[in-house]
Motif scaffolding. Structure first.
Motif, mmCIF file in Angstrom:
data_model
loop_
_atom_site.group_PDB
_atom_site.id
_atom_site.type_symbol
_atom_site.label_atom_id
_atom_site.label_comp_id
_atom_site.label_asym_id
_atom_site.label_seq_id
_atom_site.Cartn_x
_atom_site.Cartn_y
_atom_site.Cartn_z
ATOM 1 N N GLY A 21 61.099 -7.178 63.538
ATOM 2 C CA GLY A 21 60.068 -6.918 64.528
ATOM 3 C C GLY A 21 59.404 -5.570 64.404
ATOM 4 N N ALA A 22 59.911 -4.692 63.517
ATOM 5 C CA ALA A 22 59.351 -3.343 63.409
ATOM 6 C C ALA A 22 58.290 -3.224 62.328
ATOM 7 C CB ALA A 22 60.477 -2.340 63.132
ATOM 8 N N PHE A 23 58.145 -4.240 61.504
ATOM 9 C CA PHE A 23 57.223 -4.132 60.379
ATOM 10 C C PHE A 23 55.773 -3.945 60.823
ATOM 11 C CE2 PHE A 23 60.628 -6.566 58.048
ATOM 12 C CZ PHE A 23 60.971 -5.518 57.205
ATOM 13 N N ALA A 24 55.398 -4.494 61.975
ATOM 14 C CA ALA A 24 54.017 -4.369 62.428
ATOM 15 C C ALA A 24 53.633 -2.907 62.621
ATOM 16 C CB ALA A 24 53.812 -5.153 63.725
ATOM 17 N N THR A 25 54.509 -2.138 63.244
ATOM 18 C CA THR A 25 54.237 -0.716 63.454
ATOM 19 C C THR A 25 54.161 0.022 62.128
ATOM 20 O OG1 THR A 25 55.357 -0.769 65.586
ATOM 21 C CG2 THR A 25 55.080 1.385 64.556
ATOM 22 N N GLU A 26 55.094 -0.270 61.242
ATOM 23 C CA GLU A 26 55.108 0.406 59.952
ATOM 24 C C GLU A 26 53.900 0.014 59.103
ATOM 25 O OE1 GLU A 26 58.949 -0.666 58.492
ATOM 26 O OE2 GLU A 26 59.942 0.212 60.241
ATOM 27 N N ALA A 27 53.440 -1.232 59.226
ATOM 28 C CA ALA A 27 52.268 -1.667 58.468
ATOM 29 C C ALA A 27 51.013 -0.933 58.918
ATOM 30 C CB ALA A 27 52.083 -3.179 58.617
ATOM 31 N N GLU A 28 50.929 -0.602 60.199
ATOM 32 C CA GLU A 28 49.769 0.149 60.680
ATOM 33 C C GLU A 28 49.659 1.500 59.983
ATOM 34 O OE1 GLU A 28 47.112 -0.337 62.518
ATOM 35 O OE2 GLU A 28 47.652 -2.456 62.692
ATOM 36 N N ALA A 29 50.803 2.107 59.658
ATOM 37 C CA ALA A 29 50.786 3.382 58.948
ATOM 38 C C ALA A 29 50.247 3.242 57.528
ATOM 39 C CB ALA A 29 52.187 3.981 58.919
ATOM 40 N N LEU A 30 50.233 2.015 57.016
ATOM 41 C CA LEU A 30 49.728 1.747 55.665
ATOM 42 C C LEU A 30 48.268 1.313 55.655
ATOM 43 C CD1 LEU A 30 52.730 -0.330 54.226
ATOM 44 C CD2 LEU A 30 52.240 2.077 53.803
ATOM 45 N N ARG A 31 47.638 1.202 56.834
ATOM 46 C CA ARG A 31 46.314 0.598 56.920
ATOM 47 C C ARG A 31 45.320 1.206 55.932
ATOM 48 N NH1 ARG A 31 43.255 -2.328 60.463
ATOM 49 N NH2 ARG A 31 44.949 -2.427 61.982
ATOM 50 N N ALA A 32 45.199 2.529 55.925
ATOM 51 C CA ALA A 32 44.203 3.168 55.058
ATOM 52 C C ALA A 32 44.476 2.867 53.589
ATOM 53 C CB ALA A 32 44.187 4.674 55.299
ATOM 54 N N ASP A 33 45.755 2.887 53.188
ATOM 55 C CA ASP A 33 46.111 2.575 51.804
ATOM 56 C C ASP A 33 45.754 1.138 51.444
ATOM 57 O OD1 ASP A 33 47.122 5.095 51.729
ATOM 58 O OD2 ASP A 33 49.218 4.517 51.472
ATOM 59 N N LEU A 34 46.078 0.217 52.340
ATOM 60 C CA LEU A 34 45.818 -1.200 52.071
ATOM 61 C C LEU A 34 44.327 -1.476 51.962
ATOM 62 C CD1 LEU A 34 48.421 -2.906 54.457
ATOM 63 C CD2 LEU A 34 48.665 -2.373 52.023
ATOM 64 N N VAL A 35 43.552 -0.904 52.852
ATOM 65 C CA VAL A 35 42.097 -1.101 52.811
ATOM 66 C C VAL A 35 41.522 -0.527 51.521
ATOM 67 C CG1 VAL A 35 39.915 -0.430 53.886
ATOM 68 C CG2 VAL A 35 41.814 -1.258 55.311
ATOM 69 N N ALA A 36 42.000 0.649 51.132
ATOM 70 C CA ALA A 36 41.475 1.298 49.928
ATOM 71 C C ALA A 36 41.759 0.476 48.677
ATOM 72 C CB ALA A 36 42.059 2.703 49.794
ATOM 73 N N VAL A 37 42.994 -0.001 48.530
ATOM 74 C CA VAL A 37 43.306 -0.763 47.326
ATOM 75 C C VAL A 37 42.637 -2.126 47.368
ATOM 76 C CG1 VAL A 37 45.478 -1.864 48.101
ATOM 77 C CG2 VAL A 37 45.140 -1.301 45.684
ATOM 78 N N ARG A 38 42.476 -2.713 48.545
ATOM 79 C CA ARG A 38 41.749 -3.984 48.631
ATOM 80 C C ARG A 38 40.324 -3.815 48.141
ATOM 81 N NH1 ARG A 38 37.261 -6.141 52.365
ATOM 82 N NH2 ARG A 38 36.835 -7.960 51.071
ATOM 83 N N ARG A 39 39.665 -2.749 48.543
ATOM 84 C CA ARG A 39 38.268 -2.543 48.150
ATOM 85 C C ARG A 39 38.145 -2.202 46.669
ATOM 86 N NH1 ARG A 39 35.579 0.181 53.644
ATOM 87 N NH2 ARG A 39 36.301 -1.524 55.019
ATOM 88 N N GLU A 40 39.139 -1.495 46.128
ATOM 89 C CA GLU A 40 39.145 -1.244 44.684
ATOM 90 C C GLU A 40 39.290 -2.557 43.921
ATOM 91 O OE1 GLU A 40 41.578 1.377 41.319
ATOM 92 O OE2 GLU A 40 42.368 1.216 43.366
ATOM 93 N N LEU A 41 40.193 -3.406 44.359
ATOM 94 C CA LEU A 41 40.375 -4.709 43.722
ATOM 95 C C LEU A 41 39.130 -5.577 43.866
ATOM 96 C CD1 LEU A 41 44.021 -5.363 44.946
ATOM 97 C CD2 LEU A 41 43.335 -5.212 42.538
#
Length: 416
Positions: A21-41
């Motif tokens: 149940g804690a992954f949602a909070t931790e994933a929010e901390a990755l938001r900028a990284d995930l968006v950046a690599v998605r746009r690069e891909l």
């Protein structure tokens, strides 16, 4: 993943209980990284089975996470194995890699300019799985088993999933997975809505190629030859009515003529041959067997009655995407717990589109889940040159995949 922000990416209390149940909070901390690599891909999109630039980006993002990484032999796939610190079974998470041969017309600042496009959201799929890798790797010591991350080229018609299975992806961890999961974004579903169903989720996709032979001749004297063109028109009508008259009304099938051409290159020359192709979508092997056995015979009879000869070739492609009922019920329960029952939809009927995650689900029980990624400007169809996806959904993708893998590992080898 290459860090694009200073946000913390590791849990402060790395315990098994804290992970659930804690992954949602931790994933929010990755938001900028995930968006950046998605746009690069997205900008670096490639098509088919050979995706060297996409593979390079994935390998860079996976570097340093303590994974066992294997590259494909005959395709640019990436298989990454994360072994947990606690004993347990194996679970597989899939993300497809390839785009489509569509010239992008979205006007996005990171739009592809190569004539290819991620018009089916595979760039989000890769980024979402990368996020799940980060979330699970941060809790490696408490992870109750092993996770195989399957990054797959050639989903858009080249059966890359089947090729990866032939190359051993299901045995990459030394034992077969007990479950497999994938998330597919949908630009026509409201952002954050999760959609799945037990049983058939998506249709099989097959084809019937046909060559109708006449004799050709002078367009001024059709009575002196056998013109296959009007006979082809009869075949097309027969194809369009076949499902309605040969299959039960409760048994879904879609059969469409998708290709039509003749060998005539002049307006005053009758064609000697007409080439046709029918796309066949079914939801069961029994229905597919009926179509495969009866449709060519019907069409050959029409051709013969008109003095023509018909050659047919059945082209097998993707099987039905079948969500294991027991596993899917567990998935639905987890999704409802994570995001609330109002954001989870049990699909009433299967989609007639197809997915080559079906090859994995033929071998391993599991489920495919759709997640809404419609942009704020409104729903967009997949495979459109204007298809836009809201990448704000990426933390949800990553956390759901990580949660599904963790929960299934925690159950051990027992079936759902």
């Amino acid at each position: 993943m290459t860090s694009h922000s200073d946000a913390p990416t590791t849990p402060t209390t790395p315990t098994a209980e804290a992970a659930v149940g804690a992954f949602a909070t931790e994933a929010e901390a990755l938001r900028a990284d995930l968006v950046a690599v998605r746009r690069e891909l997205h900008a670096a999109v490639e098509i088919g089975l050979d995706l060297p630039r996409t593979q390079e980006i994935l390998l860079r993002e996976l570097d340093g996470l303590g994974l066992e990484i294997t590259r494909g032999a005959s395709l640019s796939s990436v298989t990454a194995v994360l072994r947990g610190g606690r004993p347990g079974p194996v679970v597989l998470l899939r993300g497809d890699m390839d785009g489509l041969p569509i010239a992008e017309a979205t006007g996005l600042p990171f739009a592809a300019t190569s004539g290819a496009m991620h018009a089916c959201g595979h760039d989000l799929h890769m980024a979402g799985v990368l996020g799940a890798v980060r979330l699970l790797a941060a809790r490696r010591d408490e992870l109750p088993g092993t996770v195989v991350f399957m990054f797959q080229p050639g989903e858009e018609g080249q059966a890359g999933g089947r090729v990866m299975i032939e190359e051993g992806v299901l045995d990459a961890a030394g034992e077969r997975p007990v479950a497999a999961y994938a998330i597919h974004v949908d630009s026509a579903t409201p952002q954050g809505q999760l959609v799945t169903r037990e049983g058939p989720m998506m249709a099989s996709a097959n084809a019937l190629r046909m060559t109708l032979h006449g004799t050709g001749g002078h367009a001024a004297f059709p009575q002196l030859g056998i013109d296959p063109v009007p006979v082809a028109a009869q075949l097309i009508l027969a194809v369009q009515t076949f499902a309605a008259r040969r299959l039960p009304a409760t048994d879904q099938a879609v059969i469409s003529i998708t290709r039509l051409s003749s060998d005539s290159e002049a307006s005053n020359v009758l064609a000697a041959a007409v080439h046709l192709e029918a796309n066949i979508r079914t939801l069961s092997m029994a229905t597919l067997d009926t179509v495969r056995d009866q449709l060519p015979a019907l069409l050959a009879g029409i051709a013969e009655a008109n003095g023509c000869r018909l050659e047919t070739e059945f082209i097998a492609s993707y099987p039905v995407t079948y969500n294991d009922p027991a596993e899917t019920r567990e998935v639905l329960a987890v999704l409802a717990e994570l995001v609330g029952i109002d954001r989870v939809t049990r699909l009433a009927a299967p989609s007639m589109a197809s997915e080559d995650f079906s090859y994995v689900l033929q071998e391993v029980p599991g489920a495919l889940v759709f997640v809404g990624a419609a942009p704020s400007s409104g729903p967009m169809p997949l495979h459109s040159e204007r298809a836009v996806f809201d990448d704000a959904v990426l933390p949800l993708q990553a956390s759901v995949l990580a949660e599904l893998a963790w929960r299934r590992l925690a159950r051990g080898g027992q079936s759902a």
